[in-house]
Design an enzyme around this catalytic site. Structure first.
Site, PDB file in Angstrom:
ATOM      1  N   HIS A 150      48.268  36.195  37.770  1.00 42.14           N
ATOM      2  CA  HIS A 150      48.872  35.206  38.027  1.00 42.14           C
ATOM      3  C   HIS A 150      49.138  34.232  36.622  1.00 42.14           C
ATOM      4  O   HIS A 150      48.860  34.688  35.583  1.00 42.14           O
ATOM      5  CB  HIS A 150      48.270  34.092  39.046  1.00 42.14           C
ATOM      6  CG  HIS A 150      47.729  34.875  40.286  1.00 42.14           C
ATOM      7  ND1 HIS A 150      48.633  35.679  41.195  1.00 42.14           N
ATOM      8  CD2 HIS A 150      46.573  35.270  40.553  1.00 42.14           C
ATOM      9  CE1 HIS A 150      48.182  36.140  41.999  1.00 42.14           C
ATOM     10  NE2 HIS A 150      46.830  36.220  41.754  1.00 42.14           N
ATOM     11  N   GLU A 165      42.796  30.232  40.010  1.00 39.66           N
ATOM     12  CA  GLU A 165      42.725  31.696  39.536  1.00 39.66           C
ATOM     13  C   GLU A 165      43.222  31.695  38.431  1.00 39.66           C
ATOM     14  O   GLU A 165      42.664  32.699  37.422  1.00 39.66           O
ATOM     15  CB  GLU A 165      42.900  32.642  40.628  1.00 39.66           C
ATOM     16  CG  GLU A 165      43.112  34.031  40.383  1.00 39.66           C
ATOM     17  CD  GLU A 165      43.351  34.985  41.619  1.00 39.66           C
ATOM     18  OE1 GLU A 165      43.397  35.918  41.469  1.00 39.66           O
ATOM     19  OE2 GLU A 165      44.179  34.447  42.345  1.00 39.66           O
ATOM     20  N   HIS A 218      41.263  39.277  38.600  1.00 43.16           N
ATOM     21  CA  HIS A 218      41.581  38.289  39.433  1.00 43.16           C
ATOM     22  C   HIS A 218      40.331  37.671  40.197  1.00 43.16           C
ATOM     23  O   HIS A 218      39.127  38.199  39.725  1.00 43.16           O
ATOM     24  CB  HIS A 218      42.032  39.119  40.886  1.00 43.16           C
ATOM     25  CG  HIS A 218      43.401  39.551  40.439  1.00 43.16           C
ATOM     26  ND1 HIS A 218      44.771  38.661  40.896  1.00 43.16           N
ATOM     27  CD2 HIS A 218      44.146  40.711  39.749  1.00 43.16           C
ATOM     28  CE1 HIS A 218      45.832  39.489  40.580  1.00 43.16           C
ATOM     29  NE2 HIS A 218      45.388  40.490  39.985  1.00 43.16           N
ATOM     30  N   GLU A 255      38.268  41.934  41.531  1.00 40.97           N
ATOM     31  CA  GLU A 255      38.432  40.690  42.094  1.00 40.97           C
ATOM     32  C   GLU A 255      36.740  40.313  41.887  1.00 40.97           C
ATOM     33  O   GLU A 255      35.880  40.683  42.388  1.00 40.97           O
ATOM     34  CB  GLU A 255      38.350  40.607  43.801  1.00 40.97           C
ATOM     35  CG  GLU A 255      39.982  41.078  43.981  1.00 40.97           C
ATOM     36  CD  GLU A 255      40.816  39.875  44.038  1.00 40.97           C
ATOM     37  OE1 GLU A 255      40.585  38.849  43.563  1.00 40.97           O
ATOM     38  OE2 GLU A 255      41.886  40.219  44.469  1.00 40.97           O
TER      39      GLU A 255
END
Length: 328
Positions: A118, A155, A210, A292
């Protein structure tokens, strides 16, 4: 929670628990063994909570569980994340460009691409990031805003910080490291461009960093591996096996270095998950995995994610896993 390339609730291919745990143990001697010893001796609060957490937590995002810690200062000014575009130090290449390692090392000649999930600017460019792009199997959004903790730690802030720490560690081993972006652009890049950056670099390994946005009580990390996909412009047949090797090594070292347990809600306790719905994996032609690192909506996980000391451990665990893969 906004749709997320890495957090999609689309059906996933599950990995049989026992064979994969054995495979990880074989590939990374001592990593999961250390975790098992850690569990037997009582572990830390982090592991105990993960083992006790329910795997049937509600799918909706809960309200704030209470005060959430704000990110602690970075241990090194050069590694500090910022909401404003990162700027290279004097003499460095432009942001995002591959930077040769300053000294020789065991990873000299190897190229690693790090993909910070992101971009902080995505929140202001929803029209652009909602544009559909081809991911081989179908068309999906260019990118998403990503998730955030209940107190607002995003994030994108987390992934920028960990990615810069990871780059520093890998360069010390002699690797040439390229980031897909350093918050040096207003939004994006799109998921297909992220894959293309790794492909064009001829990367020996790519990792997309992430943090998840699941329900409170869902804890731990998981590594996402590419499924076998042959559709449209996607063909992962050559990268499935090496990507699995990379992912298992990263997972094993992440356990050992951070003390965090594998996810209690994804991967059946293995810390591994195979998916065929992510453009960043489908379009890759080089070994690539997603990680993650924890659940930003769980009060105990967010306490780790906002800790500079833990973020350094997370980066070290990834670096050790990547280094193990490249030295094999």
């Amino acid at each position: 929670m906004p749709y997320d390339e890495s957090h999609s609730p689309a059906p996933r291919r599950r990995i049989p628990r026992t064979p994969l745990v054995l495979a990880v143990g074989a590939l990374v001697p001592g990593a999961f063994a250390g975790w098992l010893i850690w569990q037997t001796t009582g572990g830390s609060d982090d592991g105990a909570a993960a083992r006790a957490a329910s795997t049937s937590a509600p799918a909706e995002q809960p309200g704030s569980p209470g005060p959430e810690p704000r990110p602690s200062p970075s241990e090194s000014p050069s590694e500090s994340p910022s909401k404003s575009p990162s700027k290279p130090a004097a003499g460095d290449d432009a942001p995002g460009d591959a930077r040769p390692a300053p000294v020789d090392g065991p990873l000299a000649g190897r190229v690693v691409v790090i993909d910070p999930g992101h971009n902080p600017g995505n929140f202001k460019h929803t029209t652009e990031i909602n544009k559909l792009v081809d991911i081989g199997t179908n068309r999906k959004e260019c990118d998403t805003t990503g998730t955030s903790g209940n107190a607002g730690y995003t994030e994108a802030e987390f992934t920028a910080d960990v990615s810069q720490r990871l780059r520093t560690l890998l360069r010390k081993e002699g690797a040439t490291v390229k980031l897909t972006h350093e918050n040096d652009r207003p939004w994006g890049p799109c998921v297909n461009e992220r894959a293309e950056i790794g492909n064009k670099a001829g990367a020996d390994a790519v990792i997309s960093v992430h943090a998840d946005g699941s329900a409170a009580g869902n804890r731990g990390f998981h590594v996402i591996l590419p499924a076998l996909v042959k559709s449209g412009g996607a063909d992962t047949s050559k990268i499935v096996a090496p990507s699995r090797d990379l992912g298992e090594r990263v997972a094993g070292h992440f356990v050992r270095t951070t003390g965090s347990a594998p996810s209690n809600y994804v991967g059946d306790g293995t810390g591994l998950d195979v998916r065929d719905d992510l453009g960043g994996l489908n379009l890759s032609t080089v070994p690539k995995v997603f990680i993650e690192c924890g659940n930003m909506r769980d009060s105990k996980d967010i306490a780790l994610l906002t800790s500079a000391g833990w973020r350094q451990k997370a980066a070290q665990g990834m670096a050790d896993g990547i280094s193990s893969f490249l030295k094999r």
